[in-house]
Write an enzyme that holds these catalytic residues in place. Structure first.
Site, PDB file in Angstrom:
ATOM      1  N   GLU A  84      20.446  26.579   3.571  1.00 55.39           N
ATOM      2  CA  GLU A  84      19.507  27.703   3.479  1.00 55.39           C
ATOM      3  C   GLU A  84      18.078  27.239   3.705  1.00 55.39           C
ATOM      4  O   GLU A  84      17.252  27.983   4.214  1.00 55.39           O
ATOM      5  CB  GLU A  84      19.628  28.366   2.096  1.00 55.39           C
ATOM      6  CG  GLU A  84      18.848  29.657   1.953  1.00 55.39           C
ATOM      7  CD  GLU A  84      17.371  29.463   1.671  1.00 55.39           C
ATOM      8  OE1 GLU A  84      16.555  30.294   2.133  1.00 55.39           O
ATOM      9  OE2 GLU A  84      17.006  28.482   1.006  1.00 55.39           O
TER      10      GLU A  84
ATOM     11  N   ASP B 256      22.666  23.781  -0.560  1.00 51.48           N
ATOM     12  CA  ASP B 256      21.915  22.620  -0.092  1.00 51.48           C
ATOM     13  C   ASP B 256      20.744  22.304  -1.025  1.00 51.48           C
ATOM     14  O   ASP B 256      20.331  23.129  -1.836  1.00 51.48           O
ATOM     15  CB  ASP B 256      21.420  22.832   1.333  1.00 51.48           C
ATOM     16  CG  ASP B 256      20.568  24.089   1.483  1.00 51.48           C
ATOM     17  OD1 ASP B 256      20.826  25.083   0.774  1.00 51.48           O
ATOM     18  OD2 ASP B 256      19.626  24.085   2.300  1.00 51.48           O
TER      19      ASP B 256
END
Length: 390
Positions: free
Chosen positions: A137, A79
């Protein structure tokens, strides 16, 4: 090991190309639809098992040697962050206001090529490799929890993760056993007083005064309530008291961040801040709404497995890894900690300081890495995998 290194070296440009493509097309946590598809498509027609939508958009890849043995999981996140990029790179983000400012594009790139190489070499080891491509995350509750709940660790013996670090020297691998990265928590305090005219404070109860007292006093938790050898940080990131200059505010909202190197220290900070809020109500005659949310636990590297990982990388003497050395604990938090709470795990770093220009920290609009770190990370993680499954 020599074959692994040679194959990875031959594919280094592929790693860089993937990293740059992902850097151009970042997606925020829990919104990584295209990135997830890109990763899944990479494994099409490869000799492995691919499971998608594990923990929402996570991907689990199983590389089975076909011979009984141990199982090791290796993890990379994918991400990005809500940051407007200012690097000026030719492959800068095309998604305005979103940027890979933490290196997760690099993690995914090296992991894809490493996994491809391990698939080619699976006749040379026993057991299984589980490749964890993890979303989200950066945003609590994090992508690790959902993937664990969906069984990504079933049958796994150990988990190994690596993070590129722009603030660490390129060409080196860093490790540390025990507590490595802080746990994180978020809190919000809403102070309710009584509004009034700026000329008549005696007829009001100023929420800004009470809130300002909290901002300064809360630092006493770290300086006077923690053992000097404990690591803890309390940061006030938002104080919303905007109003008219001659009007006494009746309400202010304060948001803060807590970091601690052990979960026990974080619990102590929570207890002390909660007590402080009660004292604020008694001292200033205000009422408070207080919430404290634990995000990520502290990241703990299993000492035995960490020693094995470090020794294995040292003994392999990979030509692109100049040195393997111990580092200090790191202040940021990392949801790899959830894997480490389930199984004996280790998180290591690949130095990625750029060769030229100023070095910018992670989460900075001008963050960038030395792309040689991709090969270093792949060699370090791949070396451990092959040795462990031999």
């Amino acid at each position: 090991m020599n074959e692994l290194v040679q194959l990875l070296r031959d594919k280094e440009q592929d790693m860089i190309d993937i990293r740059r493509y992902l850097h151009e097309h970042p997606e925020l946590s829990f919104q990584e639809e295209k990135t997830s598809k890109y990763i899944a498509d990479f494994y099409k027609d490869k000799d492995c098992e691919v499971e998608t939508n594990v923990g929402q958009r996570g991907i689990k890849v199983t590389i089975d040697s076909g011979r009984p043995g141990k199982t090791i999981a290796i993890r990379a996140d994918f991400d990005a962050l809500p940051i407007k990029e200012e690097t000026g790179l030719p492959f800068a983000s095309k998604n305005d206001g979103v940027m890979h400012a933490c290196g997760h594009d690099a993690h995914t790139a090296y992991m894809l090529i490493l996994a491809d190489t391990l698939i080619e070499m699976k006749h040379q080891f026993k057991g299984k490799v589980i490749v964890i491509h993890q979303p989200a995350e950066e945003m609590p509750p994090g992508g690790a929890k959902g993937m664990i709940e969906d069984g990504v660790l079933d049958g796994v013996d150990h988990v190994l993760g690596a993070h590129v670090m722009s603030t660490m020297a390129s060409g080196k691998v860093y490790y540390r056993d025990g507590y490595l990265q802080t746990g994180r928590a978020y809190f919000k305090l809403v102070v309710h007083g009584k509004g009034g005219h700026g000329s008549s404070p005696h007829m009001a109860n100023d929420a800004i005064v009470a809130g300002a007292n909290f901002v300064t006093t809360v630092q006493n938790v770290v300086s006077r309530r923690l053992n000097p050898f404990e690591t803890g940080v309390v940061t006030i990131g938002s104080f919303d008291g905007k109003g008219q200059f001659n009007v006494i505010k009746d309400t202010v909202e304060i948001e803060g961040d807590v970091r601690a190197l052990t979960d026990e220290t974080k619990s102590t900070i929570q207890k002390e801040i909660t007590q402080m809020v009660k004292g604020l109500e008694a001292t200033f005659g205000v009422t408070c709404d207080f919430t404290f949310e634990n995000d990520y636990p502290a990241l703990y590297n299993d000492p035995e497995f960490t020693a094995y990982v470090a020794d294995t990388i040292k003994q392999a003497q990979c030509p692109d890894i100049e040195k393997v050395e111990i580092c200090e604990p790191q202040p940021p938090s990392e949801d790899f900690a959830y894997y480490a709470k389930e199984l004996p795990s280790t998180f290591i770093y690949a130095g990625a300081a750029p060769e030229d220009g100023e070095i910018y920290p992670h989460h900075h609009p001008k963050f960038n890495i030395n792309e040689s770190s991709l090969l270093v990370a792949a060699e370090a993680v791949g070396t451990v995998v092959l040795d462990y499954l031999s």
